[in-house]
Design a protein around this motif. Sequence first.
Motif, PDB file in Angstrom:
ATOM      1  N   ASN A 121      -4.263  -0.696  10.466  1.00 49.65           N
ATOM      2  CA  ASN A 121      -5.634  -1.199  10.320  1.00 49.65           C
ATOM      3  C   ASN A 121      -6.635  -0.061  10.163  1.00 49.65           C
ATOM      4  O   ASN A 121      -7.607  -0.175   9.408  1.00 49.65           O
ATOM      5  CB  ASN A 121      -6.006  -2.057  11.525  1.00 49.65           C
ATOM      6  N   ALA A 155       7.390  -1.879   5.606  1.00 48.92           N
ATOM      7  CA  ALA A 155       6.250  -2.207   4.760  1.00 48.92           C
ATOM      8  C   ALA A 155       5.324  -3.120   5.550  1.00 48.92           C
ATOM      9  O   ALA A 155       5.774  -4.048   6.226  1.00 48.92           O
ATOM     10  CB  ALA A 155       6.716  -2.896   3.485  1.00 48.92           C
ATOM     11  N   ILE A 156       4.026  -2.848   5.469  1.00 47.74           N
ATOM     12  CA  ILE A 156       3.029  -3.594   6.239  1.00 47.74           C
ATOM     13  C   ILE A 156       2.007  -4.196   5.281  1.00 47.74           C
ATOM     14  O   ILE A 156       1.531  -3.518   4.353  1.00 47.74           O
ATOM     15  CB  ILE A 156       2.319  -2.684   7.257  1.00 47.74           C
ATOM     16  N   THR A 157       1.685  -5.465   5.482  1.00 50.67           N
ATOM     17  CA  THR A 157       0.643  -6.114   4.712  1.00 50.67           C
ATOM     18  C   THR A 157      -0.508  -6.477   5.642  1.00 50.67           C
ATOM     19  O   THR A 157      -0.385  -6.451   6.867  1.00 50.67           O
ATOM     20  CB  THR A 157       1.157  -7.400   4.035  1.00 50.67           C
ATOM     21  N   ARG A 158      -1.618  -6.876   5.049  1.00 55.12           N
ATOM     22  CA  ARG A 158      -2.789  -7.238   5.847  1.00 55.12           C
ATOM     23  C   ARG A 158      -2.564  -8.510   6.657  1.00 55.12           C
ATOM     24  O   ARG A 158      -3.317  -8.791   7.595  1.00 55.12           O
ATOM     25  CB  ARG A 158      -4.001  -7.389   4.934  1.00 55.12           C
ATOM     26  N   ALA A 159      -1.528  -9.269   6.311  1.00 55.99           N
ATOM     27  CA  ALA A 159      -1.234 -10.496   7.051  1.00 55.99           C
ATOM     28  C   ALA A 159      -0.370 -10.238   8.280  1.00 55.99           C
ATOM     29  O   ALA A 159      -0.166 -11.150   9.088  1.00 55.99           O
ATOM     30  CB  ALA A 159      -0.535 -11.497   6.132  1.00 55.99           C
ATOM     31  N   ASP A 160       0.126  -9.033   8.443  1.00 57.48           N
ATOM     32  CA  ASP A 160       1.023  -8.745   9.563  1.00 57.48           C
ATOM     33  C   ASP A 160       0.285  -8.780  10.895  1.00 57.48           C
ATOM     34  O   ASP A 160      -0.920  -8.537  10.982  1.00 57.48           O
ATOM     35  CB  ASP A 160       1.697  -7.386   9.369  1.00 57.48           C
ATOM     36  N   PRO A 173      -2.997  -3.389  -1.014  1.00 54.66           N
ATOM     37  CA  PRO A 173      -2.836  -4.523  -0.097  1.00 54.66           C
ATOM     38  C   PRO A 173      -1.677  -4.354   0.873  1.00 54.66           C
ATOM     39  O   PRO A 173      -1.585  -5.089   1.858  1.00 54.66           O
ATOM     40  CB  PRO A 173      -2.583  -5.701  -1.044  1.00 54.66           C
ATOM     41  N   SER A 174      -0.797  -3.407   0.607  1.00 57.18           N
ATOM     42  CA  SER A 174       0.296  -3.121   1.527  1.00 57.18           C
ATOM     43  C   SER A 174       0.450  -1.612   1.659  1.00 57.18           C
ATOM     44  O   SER A 174      -0.029  -0.848   0.812  1.00 57.18           O
ATOM     45  CB  SER A 174       1.616  -3.739   1.040  1.00 57.18           C
ATOM     46  N   LYS A 231       9.940  -6.690  12.110  1.00 59.50           N
ATOM     47  CA  LYS A 231      10.201  -5.722  11.047  1.00 59.50           C
ATOM     48  C   LYS A 231      10.738  -4.411  11.606  1.00 59.50           C
ATOM     49  O   LYS A 231      11.684  -3.822  11.069  1.00 59.50           O
ATOM     50  CB  LYS A 231       8.921  -5.454  10.254  1.00 59.50           C
ATOM     51  N   TRP A 253      -6.554   1.050   6.523  1.00 59.86           N
ATOM     52  CA  TRP A 253      -7.287   0.129   5.657  1.00 59.86           C
ATOM     53  C   TRP A 253      -8.794   0.230   5.896  1.00 59.86           C
ATOM     54  O   TRP A 253      -9.576   0.226   4.943  1.00 59.86           O
ATOM     55  CB  TRP A 253      -6.799  -1.304   5.890  1.00 59.86           C
TER      56      TRP A 253
END
Length: 414
Positions: free
Chosen positions: A236, A272-277, A246-247, A285, A239
């Motif tokens: 976070n 791999a990390i996305t904003r929804a994680d 986005p990831s 993961k 970002w």
Amino acid sequence: MNRLSVVDEMFLRAHRGMGTPIALQGLWRTADPVDTELVERIHEALRVGPLGRRVIGARVPGARPRWQQTAWAHPLRISEQPIPAAALLDWADAQGGDLDPALGPGWRLSATALLDGGSVLSLTCSHALADGRALTLAIDHALAGTPLAAPIAGQSDWADARRQWATVLGGTARALRRGLPARPAPATERNVVLAADYTGPATRSAILQIPAREWNRVAVAHDGTANSLFVLLIANMLWDSGFPAPSLAASLPVDTRDEPRVDNDMAMTEIAITRADTPSTLRRKARAAYEHRMTSPGGIPEELLQVIPDRWAHALAKGAGERDILCSNIGTLPDSLLSLGPHPCTGVAARAIHPGLRADTLPRTRLSGYLTRIADTYTLSLVSLDPEAIPTAAALTGLAHKSLAELGLDATNW
């Protein structure tokens, strides 16, 4: 063991200018002055301890370099004048120069008084000598005499060369029977845009303390762990700093030692990390990733990197382990680090720094986080490698507070 591992040699090449320079650092902060005699005793214990060794090259082609004990050490460095607490991390960042794991010495102990009446002690060592967990073991050994596993006896150069060549040739032949391996993907390059006259540092640092009870409460509330909450926080922060994708990819060091040894007993994995994680999804993961460590491509034995010339090995392994963020959970520190003799510590931190790194040679990694716990406190050490997005230490600290607040956490600056 007394022969360098593949990981040891990767960090040794980085020390020689082939890769990102890395040194490990432990920091202790006290509220009152620490007397020189005590620091001298700690220095002497370290001098004859497991960090007191250097690399000796092998005389037989294919044999690995070996470690040789040495009592030679950098003199204890004590600053003549107290420094303001606001300059503490600038002082700490400067303690990693002139470390040489080959010619020696590969470590340094430094101390300075603070204008507020406290003091700071720094132990810095080349990453070729030790990983984060190993550094804490070496400190615990020096402060409390905690025993360490005995070094594994090594073979002669001839015997080691035969073993290495048998591993490399046999493993390569087996891999080729399955077909030619794909060429390694080139290391991801950074497009760093800085003013032509930029002369500032390549990195910025921050250290914060969070009550362990609150950290764990938030982790549990999100069906996560202390570690998955840590990984989400660093993601976070990246970002929030303006990272556009986005990831992102996170590298996660894994402690692989089964005995308390001072070496680089670690492996790397990635997620791999996305904003929804969330802490919950990252928990799953990470658990899956720990079962699939980063390995050499196509099944070619990683020992190949130890029998070919350094520059070839660097070209093949360039960028290995580097991802957008690094999340190194060093774990719980020994209780012996809670005090320096009669002086209780108000803060204890462990992290990596990058002595000599230039702003025009930055790695893929933009943000590194190091998490430790001692007693009832988590300590979060942050190193930004993105002077364009995070131009000051204050900006890094503010970013950390913002991301922590979004998770419902408060922190205290060092």
